[in-house]
Design a protein around this motif. Structure first.
Motif, PDB file in Angstrom:
ATOM      1  N   LYS A  42      -1.924  39.869   7.968  1.00  0.00           N
ATOM      2  CA  LYS A  42      -1.131  39.892   9.200  1.00  0.00           C
ATOM      3  C   LYS A  42       0.090  38.983   9.095  1.00  0.00           C
ATOM      4  N   SER A  87      -2.596  46.714   9.735  1.00  0.00           N
ATOM      5  CA  SER A  87      -3.376  45.511   9.433  1.00  0.00           C
ATOM      6  C   SER A  87      -3.832  45.467   7.983  1.00  0.00           C
ATOM      7  N   GLY A  88      -3.294  46.363   7.146  1.00  0.00           N
ATOM      8  CA  GLY A  88      -3.634  46.368   5.732  1.00  0.00           C
ATOM      9  C   GLY A  88      -2.593  45.655   4.905  1.00  0.00           C
ATOM     10  N   ARG A 143     -13.995  49.065   8.871  1.00  0.00           N
ATOM     11  CA  ARG A 143     -14.648  47.961   9.573  1.00  0.00           C
ATOM     12  C   ARG A 143     -16.148  48.215   9.662  1.00  0.00           C
ATOM     13  N   SER A 145      -1.623  39.074  14.947  1.00  0.00           N
ATOM     14  CA  SER A 145      -2.905  38.509  15.357  1.00  0.00           C
ATOM     15  C   SER A 145      -2.806  36.991  15.405  1.00  0.00           C
ATOM     16  N   SER A 150      -4.941  35.317  14.262  1.00  0.00           N
ATOM     17  CA  SER A 150      -5.560  34.909  12.999  1.00  0.00           C
ATOM     18  C   SER A 150      -4.541  34.322  12.024  1.00  0.00           C
ATOM     19  N   TYR A 176      -7.607  39.192   5.947  1.00  0.00           N
ATOM     20  CA  TYR A 176      -6.945  39.657   7.167  1.00  0.00           C
ATOM     21  C   TYR A 176      -5.851  38.703   7.651  1.00  0.00           C
ATOM     22  N   ASP A 177      -6.130  37.393   7.629  1.00  0.00           N
ATOM     23  CA  ASP A 177      -5.136  36.453   8.150  1.00  0.00           C
ATOM     24  C   ASP A 177      -3.850  36.488   7.333  1.00  0.00           C
TER      25      ASP A 177
END
Length: 328
Positions: A130, A69-70, A312, A94, A96, A126-127
């Motif tokens: 991903k 997720s990075g 997180r 995701s 997202s 993040y969006d």
């Protein structure tokens, strides 16, 4: 398995081992590999040199699963390296990746975030990270790439702290702030159901995007918290509190009050997506009571403290703010 020692990656690894599959985990060595799995050690954030053990192993695989997720560039580098050595690539993405706000009922053909690239580093939100990971997987594997677009993921092994926080707080007993209305619908997936579906889907050769979540309203906020009361044997009293009161006091949805979102765009985006494609392809979601009970058993086995991802922030309502709200 790229990763394979924590939460989603660990659940996939455990499920594959239970099927009698031969599993290799490629990880940084911060945690012991699951018993029964072979291990290769490296650091994907270090570029090509961090993948040396993977490159030099000489192994081929039927399936690769990646939960990264990075930086999308890490997915790009690994997937390119493995594109001629693996039959199938499953990327845990995701929901997202859909452009915000996502309309209720949005399916896999909905509009996506813009500006994402498989070459992005770790400084993207993040969006986009991903979506960039999805593009990297597709670039390398094409129709051999499966994109599992999960939403909220809970269950044993959770290292974000959402369900563990509710269980720990409710286990302490007494009056507990319960956010909004008990009939607020939730949409999520138990990590073990996600893992089993990924393995089944890959074995069946599925490819492309799937929203791997429960149906909207698979459980409600009330059913989730009441299950927490039952499984902990607590004397906790759930005090349902209007969203306006919570927000006026500075209690933030999702972070201070994990899992919960008030009615509106964000709730629709997170808890009201379309699920039919994945369910038609075999996704089955266990009852919320089972997810809560098994998470509590796992948490107790750890001594009551869940692991926390260092990247997180911790979640949960500050005790002073909770006391202030309870006094209203």
């Amino acid at each position: 398995m790229l990763g394979g020692t924590e939460f989603v990656g660990r659940a996939v690894t455990d499920a594959a081992l239970e099927r009698g599959w031969d599993v290799t985990v490629f990880h940084r060595g911060r945690h012991a590999p699951p018993p029964g799995a072979s291990a290769l050690t490296g650091d994907r954030t270090a570029g090509g040199r961090g993948l040396a053990a993977l490159a030099e192993s000489g192994q081929d695989w039927d399936l690769v699963v990646d939960t990264w997720s990075g930086a999308p560039a890490a997915v790009r580098d690994a997937s390119r390296l493995l594109s001629t050595r693996a039959g199938h690539f499953s990327y845990v993405s995701s929901r997202s990746v859909y452009a915000y706000p996502a309309a209720p009922g949005i399916d896999e053909n909905g509009p996506l975030v813009t500006g994402a690239s498989p070459d992005d580093g770790g400084d993207v939100p993040y969006d986009r990270a991903k979506r960039g990971g999805e593009l990297a997987a597709l670039d390398a594997f094409g129709e051999r790439a499966l994109l599992a677009r999960a939403g909220l993921i809970i269950g044993p092994g959770e290292n974000i702290g959402r369900l563990p926080w509710w269980l720990s707080r409710i286990a302490r007993g007494g009056p507990v702030i319960a956010p909004g209305r008990p009939d607020t619908e939730l949409q999520y997936v138990d990590v073990r159901d996600l893992a089993e579906w990924i393995l089944d889907a890959a074995a069946d050769g599925l490819h492309g995007p799937y929203n791997t979540v429960s149906r909207p309203g698979h459980a409600t906020m009330g059913e989730l918290l009441e299950a927490c009361v039952r499984v902990t044997g607590s004397d906790a009293e759930l005090r349902w509190t209007d969203p306006e009161v919570l927000q006026a006091a500075g209690a933030e949805p999702w972070s201070d009050l994990p899992i919960w979102l008030p009615p509106g765009e964000l709730h629709d985006t997170m808890h009201r997506g379309d699920h039919t494609k994945a369910h038609a392809a075999g996704l089955r979601c266990r009852p919320v009571e089972e997810t809560v009970a098994d998470t509590w058993a796992w948490l107790r086995a750890l001594g009551g403290t869940a692991p926390q991802r260092p990247d997180r922030p911790a979640v949960g309502l500050d005790p002073e703010l909770e006391a202030k709200l309870l006094a209203l």
